[in-house]
Enzyme design. Structure first.
Site, PDB file in Angstrom:
ATOM      1  N   THR A  35      -8.013   7.526  -1.069  1.00 60.53           N
ATOM      2  CA  THR A  35      -6.945   7.130  -1.927  1.00 60.53           C
ATOM      3  C   THR A  35      -7.895   5.955  -2.287  1.00 60.53           C
ATOM      4  O   THR A  35      -8.805   5.618  -1.720  1.00 60.53           O
ATOM      5  CB  THR A  35      -5.638   7.523  -2.095  1.00 60.53           C
ATOM      6  OG1 THR A  35      -4.894   6.649  -2.473  1.00 60.53           O
ATOM      7  CG2 THR A  35      -5.303   5.849  -0.623  1.00 60.53           C
ATOM      8  N   VAL A  47       6.669  12.789  -0.501  1.00 57.25           N
ATOM      9  CA  VAL A  47       6.431  11.302  -1.304  1.00 57.25           C
ATOM     10  C   VAL A  47       5.226  10.768   0.224  1.00 57.25           C
ATOM     11  O   VAL A  47       6.038  10.513   1.108  1.00 57.25           O
ATOM     12  CB  VAL A  47       7.500  10.231  -1.212  1.00 57.25           C
ATOM     13  CG1 VAL A  47       7.313   8.556  -1.802  1.00 57.25           C
ATOM     14  CG2 VAL A  47       7.790  11.171  -2.441  1.00 57.25           C
ATOM     15  N   GLY A  48       4.031   9.831  -0.725  1.00 63.86           N
ATOM     16  CA  GLY A  48       3.244   9.108   0.176  1.00 63.86           C
ATOM     17  C   GLY A  48       3.570   7.344   0.262  1.00 63.86           C
ATOM     18  O   GLY A  48       4.445   6.967   0.177  1.00 63.86           O
ATOM     19  N   THR A  91      -4.577   2.353   3.635  1.00 63.38           N
ATOM     20  CA  THR A  91      -5.146   3.757   2.867  1.00 63.38           C
ATOM     21  C   THR A  91      -5.116   4.818   3.941  1.00 63.38           C
ATOM     22  O   THR A  91      -4.693   4.283   5.328  1.00 63.38           O
ATOM     23  CB  THR A  91      -6.225   3.955   2.457  1.00 63.38           C
ATOM     24  OG1 THR A  91      -6.386   5.107   1.655  1.00 63.38           O
ATOM     25  CG2 THR A  91      -7.025   3.124   2.918  1.00 63.38           C
ATOM     26  N   GLY A 131      -0.679   8.881   5.042  1.00 63.41           N
ATOM     27  CA  GLY A 131       0.831   8.140   4.598  1.00 63.41           C
ATOM     28  C   GLY A 131       2.101   8.159   5.226  1.00 63.41           C
ATOM     29  O   GLY A 131       2.477   7.453   5.524  1.00 63.41           O
TER      30      GLY A 131
HETATM   31  N1  ASP Z   1      -2.106   7.237   1.653  1.00 68.62           N
HETATM   32  C1  ASP Z   1      -2.432   8.214   0.851  1.00 68.62           C
HETATM   33  C2  ASP Z   1      -1.311   9.326   1.108  1.00 68.62           C
HETATM   34  O1  ASP Z   1      -0.222   9.419   1.839  1.00 68.62           O
HETATM   35  C3  ASP Z   1      -3.598   9.258   0.456  1.00 68.62           C
HETATM   36  C4  ASP Z   1      -4.573   8.341   0.389  1.00 68.62           C
HETATM   37  O2  ASP Z   1      -5.180   7.053   1.514  1.00 68.62           O
HETATM   38  O3  ASP Z   1      -5.553   9.394   0.225  1.00 68.62           O
HETATM   39  O4  ASP Z   1      -0.623  10.005  -0.333  1.00 68.62           O
END
Ligand code: ASP
Length: 273
Positions: free
Chosen positions: A149, A178-179, A199, A202
């Site tokens: 992300t 939901v992240g 990041t 999640g």
């Molecule tokens: N943290 C994000 C999630 O869990 C994913 C990511 O970092 O790409 O949705």
């Protein structure tokens, strides 16, 4: 007067180096800040560049959910107490714009169909996001759960700090999931001249309330950005979960720390610039 600065990450996950892609966003934010723009504009514009770049799992490059849908999340918070977040938005390649519009509303956050309806009524045109199929197969033990992300933190001359994050969500997650990215304290926190963004996986980040815990370690514990982020990742997160953090304080450049190959880039205005 504070010295303008920016930091951005391109996700804590396996994948090619995305350093050059990040630099484009950093350059945009720094141009805005050097021209006297504010930290909100700089963070939003930089985040949009990353959402529009298909190498990142955010906006246009969002990974599909297990049913093939593409749902985007985003959040933004200012160090002077405003917050906006959107969860699981369909047909929204730039969810950060909708989240940013919530900064001045009575409500903080919106989810799914309601979020899309609100966006429609507030001039955010619907646009189909094709998305990217996840790498590997559901049920395959070697499947790659990616968490790549995007996140940006900016500081302007007034000392205001803004954190903006955006994602399509981890791969192999169902449509209602939901992240951390849209959850205050989990994927991001900004207050009193300091912001942290996370990041990676999640669920691990949310269970640890990671961004707020690291923020507190810096603010209350008076540990350095580096010590606090290392503490957060090593003590609050299991080593099997890929996780990364960025942080930016009231002075000095930003810093990124991760237990995987998280690309990150930072810029701080030089006194002669
Ligand atoms: N943290 C994000 C999630 O869990 C994913 C990511 O970092 O790409 O949705």
């Amino acid at each position: 007067m504070a010295i303008p600065a920016v930091i951005a990450h391109g996700g804590a996950g396996p994948g090619p180096s995305r350093q050059e892609n990040l630099e484009v966003a950093i350059n945009k934010a720094s141009e805005i800040l050097v021209a006297g723009g504010n930290a909100i504009d700089a963070a939003v514009q930089a985040c949009m560049i990353l959402e529009d770049d298909p190498v990142f799992n955010a906006g246009t490059g969002s990974v599909m959910r297990t049913d093939g849908s593409v749902l985007t999340d985003a959040s933004i918070q200012t160090s002077d107490g405003k917050i906006g977040f959107v969860i699981a938005m369909e047909d929204t390649p730039n969810p950060i714009l909708v989240a940013a519009d919530l900064l001045n509303e009575e409500i903080n956050g919106l989810t799914s169909e309601g979020a899309r309806m609100w966006a429609d009524n507030n001039g955010h045109i619907k646009r189909k996001v094709i998305g990217v199929p996840p790498k590997g197969q559901i049920g395959d033990t070697n499947k790659q759960i990616t968490g790549d992300t995007v996140g940006v933190i900016t500081r302007d001359t007034t000392g205001m700090i803004v954190v903006a994050t955006s994602t399509g969500g981890c791969s192999f997650r169902p449509p209602g999931r939901v992240g951390d990215v849209p959850l205050p304290g989990s994927g991001f926190w900004a207050e009193e001249g300091l912001a942290v963004a996370a990041t990676g996986i999640g669920e691990a980040i949310t269970r640890a309330l990671l961004s707020y815990k690291v923020f507190e370690k810096i603010k209350v514990g008076k540990y350095s950005l580096e010590e606090s982020m290392n503490w957060g990742i090593n003590k609050l997160i299991s080593s099997k979960d890929s996780v990364g953090l960025i942080a930016l304080g009231p002075s000095g450049p930003g810093l990124g720390v991760s237990n995987t190959d998280m690309p990150w880039a930072t810029w701080e205005q030089e006194s002669s610039e």
